[in-house]
Design a protein around this motif. Structure first.
Motif, PDB file in Angstrom:
ATOM      1  N   PRO A  65       0.806  -1.228   0.000  1.00 23.12           N
ATOM      2  CA  PRO A  65       0.000   0.000   0.000  1.00 23.12           C
ATOM      3  C   PRO A  65       0.836   1.275   0.000  1.00 23.12           C
ATOM      4  O   PRO A  65       0.367   2.319  -0.465  1.00 23.12           O
ATOM      5  N   THR A  66       2.055   1.213   0.506  1.00 23.65           N
ATOM      6  CA  THR A  66       2.927   2.396   0.459  1.00 23.65           C
ATOM      7  C   THR A  66       3.219   2.808  -0.975  1.00 23.65           C
ATOM      8  O   THR A  66       3.319   4.003  -1.286  1.00 23.65           O
ATOM      9  N   LEU A  67       3.302   1.816  -1.864  1.00 26.55           N
ATOM     10  CA  LEU A  67       3.575   2.088  -3.278  1.00 26.55           C
ATOM     11  C   LEU A  67       2.315   2.127  -4.124  1.00 26.55           C
ATOM     12  O   LEU A  67       2.399   2.173  -5.355  1.00 26.55           O
ATOM     13  N   GLY A  68       1.143   2.096  -3.481  1.00 29.49           N
ATOM     14  CA  GLY A  68      -0.103   2.146  -4.238  1.00 29.49           C
ATOM     15  C   GLY A  68      -0.574   0.798  -4.729  1.00 29.49           C
ATOM     16  O   GLY A  68      -1.367   0.724  -5.673  1.00 29.49           O
ATOM     17  N   ILE A  69      -0.114  -0.313  -4.101  1.00 29.29           N
ATOM     18  CA  ILE A  69      -0.497  -1.664  -4.507  1.00 29.29           C
ATOM     19  C   ILE A  69      -1.324  -2.280  -3.380  1.00 29.29           C
ATOM     20  O   ILE A  69      -0.940  -2.188  -2.212  1.00 29.29           O
TER      21      ILE A  69
ATOM     22  N   VAL B 241      -1.791   4.206  -9.652  1.00 28.91           N
ATOM     23  CA  VAL B 241      -1.782   5.648  -9.400  1.00 28.91           C
ATOM     24  C   VAL B 241      -3.079   6.082  -8.732  1.00 28.91           C
ATOM     25  O   VAL B 241      -3.077   6.899  -7.803  1.00 28.91           O
ATOM     26  N   LYS B 242      -4.192   5.517  -9.184  1.00 33.00           N
ATOM     27  CA  LYS B 242      -5.470   5.869  -8.565  1.00 33.00           C
ATOM     28  C   LYS B 242      -5.499   5.437  -7.103  1.00 33.00           C
ATOM     29  O   LYS B 242      -5.944   6.186  -6.226  1.00 33.00           O
ATOM     30  N   GLN B 243      -5.006   4.246  -6.829  1.00 32.76           N
ATOM     31  CA  GLN B 243      -4.989   3.780  -5.444  1.00 32.76           C
ATOM     32  C   GLN B 243      -3.994   4.572  -4.609  1.00 32.76           C
ATOM     33  O   GLN B 243      -4.232   4.837  -3.432  1.00 32.76           O
TER      34      GLN B 243
ATOM     35  N   PHE C 193       2.832   0.654 -19.202  1.00 31.36           N
ATOM     36  CA  PHE C 193       2.449  -0.199 -18.063  1.00 31.36           C
ATOM     37  C   PHE C 193       0.970   0.043 -17.767  1.00 31.36           C
ATOM     38  O   PHE C 193       0.621   0.971 -17.011  1.00 31.36           O
ATOM     39  N   PRO C 194       0.047  -0.712 -18.380  1.00 33.17           N
ATOM     40  CA  PRO C 194      -1.390  -0.453 -18.197  1.00 33.17           C
ATOM     41  C   PRO C 194      -1.847  -0.536 -16.749  1.00 33.17           C
ATOM     42  O   PRO C 194      -2.738   0.206 -16.334  1.00 33.17           O
ATOM     43  N   ARG C 195      -1.260  -1.411 -15.959  1.00 37.60           N
ATOM     44  CA  ARG C 195      -1.698  -1.547 -14.571  1.00 37.60           C
ATOM     45  C   ARG C 195      -1.268  -0.361 -13.715  1.00 37.60           C
ATOM     46  O   ARG C 195      -1.735  -0.214 -12.585  1.00 37.60           O
ATOM     47  N   GLU C 196      -0.402   0.492 -14.250  1.00 38.14           N
ATOM     48  CA  GLU C 196       0.035   1.652 -13.486  1.00 38.14           C
ATOM     49  C   GLU C 196      -1.103   2.636 -13.273  1.00 38.14           C
ATOM     50  O   GLU C 196      -1.129   3.369 -12.286  1.00 38.14           O
ATOM     51  N   ARG C 197      -2.090   2.656 -14.188  1.00 38.10           N
ATOM     52  CA  ARG C 197      -3.250   3.537 -14.018  1.00 38.10           C
ATOM     53  C   ARG C 197      -3.993   3.210 -12.722  1.00 38.10           C
ATOM     54  O   ARG C 197      -4.378   4.101 -11.960  1.00 38.10           O
ATOM     55  N   LEU C 198      -4.188   1.917 -12.482  1.00 39.89           N
ATOM     56  CA  LEU C 198      -4.875   1.494 -11.269  1.00 39.89           C
ATOM     57  C   LEU C 198      -4.038   1.802 -10.034  1.00 39.89           C
ATOM     58  O   LEU C 198      -4.566   2.252  -9.012  1.00 39.89           O
TER      59      LEU C 198
END
Length: 670
Positions: free
Chosen positions: A205-209, A276-278, A269-274
């Protein structure tokens, strides 16, 4: 020797102070300013003092920095994505995780291989990579990816430090924070694989995951994507658009470089959009904010000044983002101040989207010593048709010097610096009025009258004769003393000058000899270079001749192949015609076979019918034979007629034989 730098610094400070005073007097009295070439430019004005374009903000309230130049809102509004974006995010949420064996750095290398050398050169400048003239395409891509990974690791370390995760990782590894940072900077995936799953779930979660998807592959891709975005952040709109066109990416109509960077990163990196939002949904630390200093909006002549207090400035050193101040209005135009980190220095720019010619001053105020305030002046023609809507200074002051409270710029308690912006509009046709400014301005008629009046008043002053004599005698003695000292000084100077002249002659002779030796060396190198170039040209001509022969041979082979192809085509046509004839003959044979099959079937049917009749007739004959045998057995014995004139005749036997023969004949006929 130790006091010389301090004296030089003080002297320069006094000269700069005097220069600023002269500029202020020139601005107020003559309504003119200097440009970079010390030419005069007439100012335009006067105008009211600068004022914020925002009316709903209370005085003294801190305003968060805008992330884009065109963003007009005071506070950051929630990102309203379209339905397509929501569907894409839902699809990404339901999609599987990143493959464990995937390497994001190799993926980025392959993604950047489509770029041209010009785009790679621009990216290398943004990535702080030293560009070499002999650098190949693959080497440039590798260096950019390496720098992107380094920047991504730095941003990840900042996030981990804000959330106090560095201490946990160091405690688990039984090492120090510096060692953890070094491991992250050199081998990220291998170091992350050594961490336990519970620590990875806390680090995600620190990195937005999300915690349930906190795998090493996800974190590694997130770090590489953050570094790639940091590389693109410092690029101008024009290079970004060129990179997007080479990567076949359709950019939006927004003029925000941040949006363009995100589109390029999200495509790679398509998953980077998600992520960044998180990451944005997490609670963030206070960002850079701006507050207008009360009572500091003013006008000096035609130049308008506004002072901004920049809050949380220490965080600007590591975020690598653009921070735009709230817009302020001056001269019927809207202006903005851009603050950002450029490597280890603070960069300041003035932003304007209209068309105007102006001179501006951006200074960082020193609250301990106003004379030590850092001033930066510039003259620029802004154009609404140009993509370059900001102009300023890349290295205003080093963060190490700025964030030292002893130097007087930074308030450590409030984490605040004060930046003053001054703007004055100048006439565009300044060539007719421009001239070099002398240190002593030309006196006007009013000043000459004042000087004449002062001279007359001095003549009316009567002083004591005794005082005049004493002063004259003192001055005479002083003159003699000064004259003797000057003569002595002149002799010393002559001697020094002679020594210097001899040294110069000797140095000149040595320099001349060195130049001759250098010329001979250069001539030898040129001759050697020409020889090598001639050899290279000969080899190149030989290679061209060989290539020409190979080309002729290939042409001959192509001609022979063409003839063979034509012959094969004719054979093919003949074979096709023969095949058609054979097919026709085969069709005729098939028709004959079918008719023969029909006749054979008819004959077989007739034969079957004949066999049936024969069987019936055989059965009838057998029955008749049985009936004849039975009749024969039942017949009375033949009587013998006794004639008188001869032997006895058996008439019944003769009749039976004749009937039997006739029946047998009929059966045989059947």
């Amino acid at each position: 020797a130790t006091q010389a730098p301090a004296e030089t610094k003080a002297r320069k400070r006094e000269e700069a102070k005097k220069r600023r005073q002269e500029d202020d007097e020139l601005l107020v009295k003559e309504r003119k300013v200097r440009d970079e070439k010390n030419n005069l430019m007439a100012t335009v004005g006067p105008f009211p003092p600068p004022r914020l374009t925002i009316r709903s903000i209370k005085p003294g309230r801190a305003i968060p920095s805008r992330k884009t130049l065109t963003q007009r809102a005071v506070l950051d509004s929630s990102d309203s994505s379209s339905d397509d974006d929501d569907e894409d995010l839902k699809a990404l949420e339901t999609s599987g995780p990143v493959a464990p064996d995937s390497d994001s750095a190799e993926h980025l290398t392959g993604y950047l291989n489509r770029l041209s050398m010009d785009s790679l050169k621009k990216m290398s400048e943004s990535a702080k990579v030293k560009w070499k003239g002999s650098c190949t395409h693959d080497e440039a891509v590798a260096e950019i990816v390496k720098s992107a990974v380094k920047m991504g690791c730095e941003k990840a370390c900042v996030f981990m430090d804000k959330n106090k995760m560095l201490d946990k990782v160091a405690q688990h590894a039984n090492t120090t924070r510096a060692h953890v940072l070094a491991q992250l900077a050199t081998s990220v995936p291998s170091f992350l694989k050594t961490l336990p799953e519970d620590l990875l779930r806390s680090l995600g979660p620190t990195l937005g995951i999300p915690a349930d998807k906190s795998t090493v592959a996800e974190m590694w891709e997130r770090i590489v994507a953050m570094g790639f975005c940091a590389v693109l952040t410092h690029l101008r709109p024009r290079p970004l658009k060129k990179i997007a066109s080479e990567l076949a990416i359709q950019l939006s109509d927004s003029v925000s470089t941040e949006k363009h960077c995100e589109q390029i990163v999200f495509t790679a990196f398509p998953r980077e959009r998600l992520r960044v939002k998180q990451s944005r949904s997490l609670k963030k630390a206070p960002g850079v904010c701006f507050r207008v200093v009360p009572g500091r909006s003013r006008c000096v002549g035609d130049m308008g000044y506004v002072d901004f207090a920049v809050l949380n400035v220490s965080g600007m050193r590591q975020d690598n983002e653009r921070h735009y101040s709230p817009e302020f209005e001056f001269a019927n135009l809207r202006w903005s101040l851009l603050c950002m980190a450029n490597k280890d220095a603070l960069a300041l720019y003035l932003c304007q989207q209209g068309t105007v010619h102006c001179k501006f001053i951006i200074s960082i105020v020193n609250h301990l010593d106003p004379d030590s305030t850092v001033y930066n002046e510039g003259t620029q023609r802004f154009s609404s048709a140009s993509a370059e809507n900001d102009w300023g200074f890349n290295n205003v002051v080093k963060f190490e010097y700025l964030l030292d409270a002893k130097n007087g710029f930074w308030n450590a308690d409030t984490d605040v610096i004060v930046i003053s912006v001054g703007i004055v509009l100048v006439e565009s046709n300044n060539k007719a009025t421009g001239s070099v400014i002398n240190n002593t301005p030309a006196a006007n008629p009013a000043q000459k009258q004042r000087e004449a009046k002062n001279a007359k008043s001095k003549e009316r002053i009567v002083e004591s004769v005794a005082n005049q004599l004493l002063e004259t005698e003192r001055l005479e003695n002083l003159r003699k003393k000064v004259k003797s000292e000057l003569q002595k000084t002149q002799k010393d100077e002559d001697k020094q000058r002679k020594d210097i002249s001899q040294k110069q002659t000797k140095a000149f002779q040595q320099l001349h000899d060195q130049q001759n030796a250098e010329k001979r060396k250069i001539a030898h190198e040129l001759a050697e270079r020409e020889r090598r170039e001639h050899q290279e040209r000969v080899r190149e001509q030989e290679r061209l001749r060989q290539l020409q022969e190979q080309n002729d041979e290939l042409k001959r082979k192509v001609a022979s192949f063409t003839d063979e192809n034509a012959e094969l085509a004719s054979r093919k046509k003949t074979a096709i015609a023969e095949l058609k004839e054979e097919r026709k003959r085969l069709d005729g044979l098939k028709a004959e076979v079918s008719s023969a099959d029909a006749e054979l079937a008819a004959m077989q049917a007739e034969l079957a019918a004949l066999e049936k009749r024969t069987a019936k007739q055989s059965a009838a004959n057998a029955a008749l034979r049985d009936e004849i045998a039975e009749t024969k057995s039942k017949m009375p014995k033949p009587r013998k007629d006794v004639r008188s004139d001869g032997p006895a005749v058996n008439f019944d036997a003769d009749i039976f034989r004749s009937v039997q023969q006739s029946i047998i004949g009929m059966v045989d006929d059947e």
